[in-house]
Motif scaffolding. Structure first.
Motif, mmCIF file in Angstrom:
data_model
loop_
_atom_site.group_PDB
_atom_site.id
_atom_site.type_symbol
_atom_site.label_atom_id
_atom_site.label_comp_id
_atom_site.label_asym_id
_atom_site.label_seq_id
_atom_site.Cartn_x
_atom_site.Cartn_y
_atom_site.Cartn_z
ATOM 1 N N LEU A 18 0.790 -1.229 0.000
ATOM 2 C CA LEU A 18 0.000 0.000 0.000
ATOM 3 C C LEU A 18 0.825 1.284 0.000
ATOM 4 O O LEU A 18 0.480 2.230 -0.716
ATOM 5 N N PRO A 19 1.906 1.405 0.774
ATOM 6 C CA PRO A 19 2.667 2.653 0.704
ATOM 7 C C PRO A 19 3.183 2.961 -0.708
ATOM 8 O O PRO A 19 3.145 4.114 -1.152
ATOM 9 N N SER A 42 -0.710 9.139 -6.082
ATOM 10 C CA SER A 42 -1.045 10.491 -5.623
ATOM 11 C C SER A 42 0.108 11.445 -5.903
ATOM 12 O O SER A 42 -0.064 12.667 -5.871
ATOM 13 N N LEU A 43 1.284 10.884 -6.200
ATOM 14 C CA LEU A 43 2.455 11.652 -6.598
ATOM 15 C C LEU A 43 2.895 11.191 -7.974
ATOM 16 O O LEU A 43 2.568 10.090 -8.407
ATOM 17 N N ASP A 44 3.644 12.024 -8.677
ATOM 18 C CA ASP A 44 4.247 11.625 -9.942
ATOM 19 C C ASP A 44 5.690 11.243 -9.641
ATOM 20 O O ASP A 44 6.502 12.085 -9.237
ATOM 21 N N PHE A 45 6.029 9.979 -9.840
ATOM 22 C CA PHE A 45 7.367 9.497 -9.525
ATOM 23 C C PHE A 45 8.427 9.992 -10.515
ATOM 24 O O PHE A 45 9.616 9.767 -10.299
ATOM 25 N N LEU A 46 8.000 10.624 -11.584
ATOM 26 C CA LEU A 46 8.938 11.188 -12.568
ATOM 27 C C LEU A 46 9.978 10.154 -13.004
ATOM 28 O O LEU A 46 11.162 10.420 -13.103
ATOM 29 N N ASN A 80 8.120 13.003 2.129
ATOM 30 C CA ASN A 80 6.760 13.441 1.842
ATOM 31 C C ASN A 80 5.801 12.915 2.910
ATOM 32 O O ASN A 80 5.883 11.756 3.317
ATOM 33 N N GLU A 81 4.883 13.757 3.342
ATOM 34 C CA GLU A 81 3.977 13.383 4.427
ATOM 35 C C GLU A 81 3.105 12.176 4.065
ATOM 36 O O GLU A 81 2.724 11.379 4.942
ATOM 37 N N ALA A 130 3.201 8.875 6.433
ATOM 38 C CA ALA A 130 1.963 8.380 7.047
ATOM 39 C C ALA A 130 1.682 6.935 6.643
ATOM 40 O O ALA A 130 1.239 6.121 7.463
ATOM 41 N N ALA A 131 1.958 6.604 5.386
ATOM 42 C CA ALA A 131 1.662 5.258 4.884
ATOM 43 C C ALA A 131 2.552 4.206 5.543
ATOM 44 O O ALA A 131 2.071 3.136 5.947
#
Length: 526
Positions: free
Chosen positions: A241-242, A249-253, A275-276, A280-281
């Motif tokens: 899941l992380p 939710s992010l672009d890993f580029l 990154n928060e 959190a994950a």
């Protein structure tokens, strides 16, 4: 598409950080080295295709005038019992079409990294290979392992070109050139959870309330308290899941060594592991692991082992890259009734445009014939469905022109050919649907694509050449920490700061600065 999150992409690509010398090929003398720019993609134009696809003669080449040739195709996956049976049938069909036979060479997911790297370095002769952004596609193209396909597409791949359309082709290109043909499928991805339907029904679990990782905790507690011997959440070093939550939710580029948050409204490249969302994950995963909700060997098992746990009734749920009908697809593959709940909105990045492709190896002795074969995978329903599902009457029976089921007495687990790999090849819109799938699946794919959040960096392609030493060093650091953090095996409060420090000591800040420089240049050129 099957997008491997951060740690699996790492494990599959570690040794590809070694520098390989590029070899030319006389059949394609206009190869160019890709750099950090590519055209964005938006919407695919799907071609319906026909069962009676054009033969080589209808494309200007008489099959009788072609010398016999064996096409060797390499792709990840297990080896089905009836592989040779299907291979022989495909060879007979291809002989009529392009005077070629085929050798199918699936390589186990866990061995893909080592075996393909050895094939590249040894100069093994093969023709077609599966490629993806999460399998170091950009790096391999830069090293000359894949042929540039522009001229081959124009001469022998017009059907594929027309089927894909300009947007799909441009979205998969590097510096305006094609080094692989993308699978025509979903153009977005999301984080999805798959659950055993029998237990969801037994405990009357309302999946509509699940919109975040936090919402899963009471569900996992219910399973833990009432189903001895069933692990609430089965995770691996790749499917966790992380990795998925941050990946969609992010672009890993490209490689996640420097990421972009599409919700930020800018093009600032930042550190994923600070990154928060990531913090959190991994903290939530550690909490679940301590509570006994996660399999203890998660950091050390692969996807096939996860699937075996689900098949054996030892797991309740697992995380996957989502798309419409993923539950039905995996139900057919595993023989276990599953239901799906997406977490978060779908997202489209350059990684999705290049998430499943087929490239032609620089060692191919007949790139023209390889392209003829690829072209058929986009235009010939008979060939594509034979590769995807095997032989009618043996591995499936038709319920209608487009709907199939297993023959009487055969299941997904007893079938001699059920690779579950349709997402890898050609024009997925031409593939049959199983009886448990939504007949409107392809229309829902378009809705899914249209609803996705488009990254502001869609079309950007990262070139790590200038920081290849730092990338190699950071790759080694990741192998030490990442899988354990993302499966909740180790305490992030203790080990995440150590991980971040070692990454920075190995050159992460330099990588991020280089990626920012390239992204800024890309944005300025648009």
């Amino acid at each position: 598409m099957k997008k491997k999150p951060v740690s699996m992409a790492l494990s599959l690509a570690t040794v590809l950080a070694l520098s390989l010398s590029a070899c030319g090929n006389s059949a394609n003398n206009n190869q160019s080295s890709p750099s950090a720019s590519a055209s964005p993609s938006s919407e695919a134009s799907a071609s319906s295709g026909t069962d009676a696809s054009p033969s080589a003669s209808e494309n200007g080449t008489d099959p009788s005038k072609l010398e016999p040739y064996k096409i060797v195709m390499v792709y990840p996956g297990g080896e089905p019992k009836d592989l040779k049976m299907v291979q022989d049938a495909m060879s007979k069909y291809l002989t009529e079409k392009i005077n070629a036979t085929i050798e199918l060479k699936p390589i186990d997911w866990g061995a893909w990294n080592d075996k393909t790297n050895l094939m590249f370095t040894s100069g093994d002769k093969f023709d077609v290979i599966f490629a993806a952004s999460w399998l170091q596609f950009n790096a391999n193209a830069s090293k000359g392992q894949y042929l540039q396909l522009d001229d081959l597409i124009e001469k022998f791949g017009q059907g594929a070109k027309d089927t894909l359309g300009k947007d799909w082709l441009q979205g998969s290109q590097i510096n305006g050139h094609s080094f692989a043909l993308p699978t025509l499928k979903e153009f977005a991805g999301s984080t999805s959870m798959l659950f055993r339907k029998d237990l969801v029904d037994k405990y009357k679990i309302d999946l509509s309330t699940v919109n975040s990782m936090d919402d899963l905790t009471p569900i996992f507690k219910t399973i833990k308290d009432n189903e001895p011997g069933v692990t609430p959440l089965v995770q691996t070093n790749g499917l966790n899941l992380p990795g998925l939550v941050t990946g969609y939710s992010l672009d890993f580029l490209g490689d996640s060594l420097g990421v972009l948050d599409p919700s930020s409204g800018d093009l600032k490249v930042t550190n994923l592991w600070e990154n928060e969302k990531y913090v959190a994950a991994v903290k939530k995963m550690y909490e679940w692991n301590k509570a006994g909700y996660v399999n203890k060997d998660a950091a050390n098992i692969n996807d096939d082992q996860l699937y075996n746990m689900i098949k054996a009734g030892k797991g309740f749920s697992f995380a996957v890259t989502g798309k419409p009908g993923k539950d039905a697809e995996m139900t057919t593959q595993l023989g276990v009734n599953l239901v799906q709940k997406d977490i978060g909105k779908p997202q489209t990045t350059t990684n999705e445009a290049t998430g499943a492709m087929l490239a032609i190896s620089r060692t191919s002795a007949d790139p023209e014939r390889a392209m003829m074969f690829l072209n058929l995978l986009y235009t010939d329903k008979t060939l594509l469905n034979m590769l995807d599902f095997g032989l009618e009457g043996t591995h499936y029976v038709k319920k209608s022109d487009t709907i199939i089921d297993f023959p009487e007495g055969i299941t997904s687990q007893t079938s001699g050919y059920n690779p579950g790999a349709a997402w890898m090849f050609g024009n997925q819109m031409n593939t049959y649907l199983w009886t448990n799938e939504d007949p409107n699946k392809w229309e829902k794919f378009k809705e899914f694509n249209d609803s996705s959040v488009k990254s502001p960096a869609l079309g950007f392609v990262w070139d790590s050449t200038n920081v290849k030493n730092e990338v190699a060093a950071d790759t080694n650091v990741r192998s030490e920490f990442e899988a354990a953090l993302q499966t909740g095996t180790i305490d992030p409060d203790k080990y995440l700061p150590q991980f971040v420090k070692k990454m920075k000591d190995a050159g992460l800040d330099k990588i991020i600065a280089e990626k920012q420089k390239q992204l800024d240049a890309w944005a300025a050129s648009r």
